[in-house]
Design an enzyme around this catalytic site. Structure first.
Site, mmCIF file in Angstrom:
data_model
loop_
_atom_site.group_PDB
_atom_site.id
_atom_site.type_symbol
_atom_site.label_atom_id
_atom_site.label_comp_id
_atom_site.label_asym_id
_atom_site.label_seq_id
_atom_site.Cartn_x
_atom_site.Cartn_y
_atom_site.Cartn_z
ATOM 1 N N HIS A 102 0.844 -1.199 0.000
ATOM 2 C CA HIS A 102 0.000 0.000 0.000
ATOM 3 C C HIS A 102 0.872 1.239 0.000
ATOM 4 O O HIS A 102 1.934 1.263 0.607
ATOM 5 C CB HIS A 102 -0.957 0.010 1.193
ATOM 6 N N HIS A 104 0.970 5.159 1.003
ATOM 7 C CA HIS A 104 0.322 6.217 1.786
ATOM 8 C C HIS A 104 0.463 7.553 1.054
ATOM 9 O O HIS A 104 1.550 7.880 0.566
ATOM 10 C CB HIS A 104 1.019 6.392 3.142
HETATM 11 P P1 5GP Z 1 1.605 0.306 7.392
HETATM 12 O O1 5GP Z 1 2.156 0.583 8.762
HETATM 13 O O2 5GP Z 1 1.445 -1.184 7.126
HETATM 14 O O3 5GP Z 1 2.378 1.017 6.313
HETATM 15 O O4 5GP Z 1 0.182 0.977 7.361
HETATM 16 C C1 5GP Z 1 -1.016 0.281 7.471
HETATM 17 C C2 5GP Z 1 -2.097 1.328 7.463
HETATM 18 O O5 5GP Z 1 -3.334 0.679 7.226
HETATM 19 C C3 5GP Z 1 -2.224 2.081 8.790
HETATM 20 O O6 5GP Z 1 -2.037 3.471 8.543
HETATM 21 C C4 5GP Z 1 -3.631 1.744 9.265
HETATM 22 O O7 5GP Z 1 -4.290 2.839 9.854
HETATM 23 C C5 5GP Z 1 -4.321 1.306 7.981
HETATM 24 N N1 5GP Z 1 -5.366 0.324 8.196
HETATM 25 C C6 5GP Z 1 -5.255 -0.837 8.897
HETATM 26 N N2 5GP Z 1 -6.426 -1.520 8.880
HETATM 27 C C7 5GP Z 1 -7.282 -0.770 8.133
HETATM 28 C C8 5GP Z 1 -8.650 -0.963 7.754
HETATM 29 O O8 5GP Z 1 -9.314 -1.937 8.095
HETATM 30 N N3 5GP Z 1 -9.209 0.008 6.988
HETATM 31 C C9 5GP Z 1 -8.517 1.099 6.584
HETATM 32 N N4 5GP Z 1 -9.161 2.003 5.829
HETATM 33 N N5 5GP Z 1 -7.224 1.312 6.920
HETATM 34 C C10 5GP Z 1 -6.610 0.383 7.688
#
Ligand code: 5GP
Ligand code: ZN
Length: 140
Positions: A102, A104
């Site tokens: 993903h 951001h």
């Molecule tokens: P990472 O730390 O893996 O780069 O970021 C994961 C992101 O996914 C976090 O910013 C978290 O808030 C978001 N996230 C996790 N679960 C969900 C979800 O069920 N729905 C949405 N919309 N975002 C999620």
């Protein structure tokens, strides 16, 4: 059961978990992060499950990343921000919590307290030259 069965973002793609969608086509989905670092914090994901960016075929990565300029412009227009960070965390040590690639898009504002300066090091002696060579040889 495939590993994607337990993946929260695969569940969002499948419509099993709701999201606040902002864009979708055959290959990608963009939606609001549930824990935003700023208003309008968006996540852009491939619909197909890839755990890591470096495991994606180049065409799938292109298919994903091509949406960034338009998506970022829409986020800026909607939020009134004129600065943003694009962030991709790969691997738990780098902060990846969801093991589905993903991107951001994080709008920034003066005084938002998020910061952006990481402490830079310096290469000693030949180390830089050595590393550049080691990386380049794997790309030749
Ligand atoms: P990472 O730390 O893996 O780069 O970021 C994961 C992101 O996914 C976090 O910013 C978290 O808030 C978001 N996230 C996790 N679960 C969900 C979800 O069920 N729905 C949405 N919309 N975002 C999620
Ligand atoms: Zn997934």
């Amino acid at each position: 059961m495939s590993h994607t069965a337990e993946c929260i973002f695969c569940k969002i793609v499948a419509g099993e978990i709701p999201c606040l969608k902002v864009f979708e086509d055959d290959a990608v989905l963009a939606f609001l992060d549930i824990g935003p670092l700023a208003d309008g914090h968006v996540l852009l994901i491939p619909k197909r499950h890839y755990e890591r960016l470096d495991a994606m075929p180049a065409d799938a990565a292109s298919e994903l990343m091509q949406h960034l300029p338009r998506l970022a412009a829409a986020v800026l227009a909607a939020t009134g921000a004129d600065a943003y960070n694009i962030l991709v965390n790969i691997g738990p040590v780098a902060g990846q919590l969801v093991m589905h690639v993903h991107v951001h898009i994080i709008p920034r504002a003066n005084g938002d307290g998020l910061g952006y300066r990481w402490s830079a090091k310096q290469y000693q002696g030949d180390r830089g030259k050595q590393l550049a060579g080691q990386i380049a040889s794997r790309l030749a």
